[in-house]
Each structure stands twice: as C-alpha cells, then as structure tokens.
Design an enzyme around this catalytic site. Sequence first.
Site, short mmCIF file in Angstrom:
data_model
loop_
_atom_site.label_atom_id
_atom_site.label_comp_id
_atom_site.label_asym_id
_atom_site.label_seq_id
_atom_site.Cartn_x
_atom_site.Cartn_y
_atom_site.Cartn_z
N TYR A 249 1.46 29.43 7.48
CA TYR A 249 1.55 28.16 8.21
C TYR A 249 2.49 28.20 9.40
O TYR A 249 2.62 27.22 10.13
CB TYR A 249 1.95 27.01 7.28
CG TYR A 249 3.13 27.29 6.38
CD1 TYR A 249 4.43 27.24 6.86
CD2 TYR A 249 2.93 27.62 5.04
CE1 TYR A 249 5.51 27.50 6.03
CE2 TYR A 249 4.00 27.88 4.21
CZ TYR A 249 5.29 27.82 4.71
OH TYR A 249 6.36 28.09 3.89
N LYS A 250 3.14 29.33 9.64
CA LYS A 250 4.02 29.47 10.80
C LYS A 250 3.21 30.02 11.98
O LYS A 250 2.47 29.29 12.63
CB LYS A 250 5.20 30.36 10.45
CG LYS A 250 6.05 29.85 9.29
CD LYS A 250 7.22 30.78 9.02
CE LYS A 250 7.95 30.43 7.73
NZ LYS A 250 8.60 29.12 7.77
N ARG B 297 17.63 25.80 15.80
CA ARG B 297 16.71 26.94 15.78
C ARG B 297 15.48 26.61 16.61
O ARG B 297 14.82 25.59 16.40
CB ARG B 297 16.30 27.27 14.34
CG ARG B 297 15.64 28.62 14.19
CD ARG B 297 15.37 28.94 12.74
NE ARG B 297 14.39 28.04 12.15
CZ ARG B 297 13.80 28.23 10.97
NH1 ARG B 297 14.12 29.29 10.26
NH2 ARG B 297 12.93 27.37 10.50
N PHE C 215 16.37 34.07 2.72
CA PHE C 215 15.85 32.71 2.58
C PHE C 215 16.08 32.22 1.15
O PHE C 215 15.94 32.99 0.20
CB PHE C 215 14.36 32.68 2.93
CG PHE C 215 13.81 31.29 3.05
CD1 PHE C 215 14.09 30.51 4.14
CD2 PHE C 215 13.03 30.76 2.04
CE1 PHE C 215 13.60 29.21 4.25
CE2 PHE C 215 12.52 29.46 2.14
CZ PHE C 215 12.82 28.69 3.23
N ASP D 209 9.73 40.34 2.80
CA ASP D 209 9.25 39.00 3.10
C ASP D 209 8.95 38.96 4.59
O ASP D 209 9.86 39.10 5.41
CB ASP D 209 10.31 37.95 2.71
CG ASP D 209 9.81 36.52 2.89
OD1 ASP D 209 8.88 36.31 3.70
OD2 ASP D 209 10.36 35.62 2.24
#
Length: 411
Positions: free
Chosen positions: A230-231, A379, A128, A205
């Site tokens: 928050y995912k 995605r 990322f 991560d």
Amino acid sequence: MTSTSHETTARLDADDELASYRDRFVGAQSPLVYLDGNSLGRPLRVTGERLRTFVDDEWGGRLIRGWDEAWMDLPTVVGDRIGATCLGAAPGQTVVADSTTVLLYKALRAAVAARPGRREVVLDRDNFPTDRYVAAGVADELGLTLRWIDVDTSAGVTLEQVQEVVGEQTAVVLLSHVAYRSAWLADAPAITAAVHDAGALVLWDLSHSVGSVPLELDAWGVDLAVGCTYKYLNGGPGSPAFVYVAERLLDGLQQPVPGWMGHADPFAMGPGWTPAPGIRRMVSGTPPVVGMLAVQDMLDLLEEVGMPAVRAKSVGLAEHVLRLTDDLLAPRGVGVATPREAQRRGGHVTLTHPAMREATARLWAADVVPDYRDPGGLRLGLSPLSTSYDEVTRGMESVREVLADLTASGA
C-alpha cells in the site's frame, strides 16, 4: 523563496522524463500537497475502472466460477510479477497473502525452525514496531533470546554492527532494508553475506523499499523477505503483503500457520495438512482477491517505466528536499535525520525540529500532508511517479510558514 529557486523548480519539472505519469494518479492535479506516499500511495485512475469491471464482470458475472478461472492463482501470479518487477526474484519464490505482520510472523517462525538448535534472533532497537513486537512474541513462544543492535536513529544498521553480534547461536537476523524513520538504506548484499558466514538466515522487511529502491534478492542471496503493497505499490488501504522465500529453502520450510489454501490439494478436505509444493505453502486462508486489483495496475506502470528510472526520480526528489531544507528551513533550526548520501538513503526524508508535531497538525489542516515520527520528525514520503518537484517546493514553503507562525506565537 526567490524567483531563481522557483525557476530551478520549474526547470526540474520540465526536465523530468517521468513528469507525465503524474496525470495517471487520482488527485495529483489538485492543490493538495501530498508528501506521504510511503504511508499510503495515491490510487491510479485506471483502478476505478478495474474495480467497476471486476464487480460487474468477474464477481457479478462469473461469481464462484471466478475461483477456478483466475482467482485461485492470483497470489502466485501477482507474487511473481512483484518478484520480477521489483525484487529481482525469479518465478516461484514470491506470493501475496495476509498482512505484513502475519507474513512476518510466518516467515520468522519458519526461519527459526530451519535453524534448529540456534536460540537467538538479531534485530535493531529502531526497527519498525511491528517487527520488534513480532520478534518478541516469537521469542516468548519458543524460548529464544533477542540480541539487540543499538543504532543511530538518524542512520541505521551497519555491516560492522551485524558482524559484532552474529555467531553460532544466531538463528535469524531480522532487519529493515530501508529504515522507516531515517530512510537509512542498509547494505543488504554485504549484511546477507555476513549472516550466512555465521550460519544463520536473514529476513528482510522491504516495506519502505519495494517500488522505490531497486532490489536484487536472488543475486544478493537473500533467504526470506516480506513487504507491504500500500506504499509505493499503491495497492490501497489494507492491501495485502507479500513474502519471498529463496527457492533453495522452500522444500524444507515449515509453514507455522497451515491453512487449507496452502494445502497441496485444497479441495481434498483430508484429515491432515500436506504442504503445497513451492511458495504456495506460505498461503494460509482465502486469497485477498479484491486487495490485489490496484496492485496489478501499479505493477503495469512500474513495468512500463522500469525501476532504475523510478529510483533516479526518487533520488532527484530527495536532493530537492535537501536543497530546500538548507535554503528555507535550516535557518529556523530544522535538522536532517536522513543520510545525505543517495547511496545510503531510501525514498523518504525526515526533518527534525521540536515543533514538528504541532507543525504536522497545522500542515494537514492546510492540505499539506506529510507525516510525523517521534522524536520531532517530519517525514516526507516522495513517491516518484505521482510527485512533482513543484509539489515538493510548495510543501517545503508551507513548512517554513508554519514554523515561522509557531515561533512567532511562542508555541
């Protein structure tokens, strides 16, 4: 889509033991198709009441007394709950604080300092962007060398690739457990062991795996890890991140951003900084109390359901996407940039086509919400407790219709 396919979808929803949990999420019963739960999870209905109660009773009623009564301990209390429910981590090793970026910086700097004399940080070129940027910044600050692993963007980092690059100069290996683009699920236990064989530390991560893929950080021997809330933890936009540090490392860990809330006695207001014992030392500034409210609601739900059941539903949703892709989209030139083997895949699926950027914009306008990642990747983030098989089917049908329109118009 054939009537048989719709019957299959209906049967999948009827057989889904977690189907009833969908009703607990705000907006889940609306016509909107939401396939971006790995970017921002839906809020739970109970969170609205929790926020109102907090404003009226805790913030409004207790005011500053709330710090002594509960808020000061929330980073470790919520951290321990994340550890127990999602990470396979014993108490005292996980704390909530800051953003993922800030905690990644703190963890990486601390890990490098724990391996003095070693001058290399290993990471992959498809990690990322924040991970790459933070690593580059730390390398510039400390005069370190970044050792890059080149990976297949439809897959991810393998054990063999890590073994080829680690050595006596490796201080830290920084990798994502689930690749943000492809959903490649790294072999964390084997890679961690290989890193240790080289005398280095590993920093994982977990942003795309926590709350979606069961984790066993203690059993795997992981050194440090960070992740967002928050995912799949449904903490809301800007909700804080967490950091895990194995107990064996805590006493000697050098916190690179010392702040008063990580002090052994925050209210001593003394001239120097003495780190708090244990994981509390990783806290720097004032804890994000409001940002932890919604996370606690999702942890309640995950504790009720259990991560094995969440993972089983996640696998089922992804398999449904792959079947529909083969039936509806492959004839239109759509490819799959995600491993088809469930044991090598996290909780999302990425589909590829040259027109996906334009397709994503049109889908959003039609209240079908996936997200886009270059090159040409659509995605689909499949949040197990808030996503139904019917929602997936309607989304995939919309993708087929949009691609057909783009082809017909020559776009």
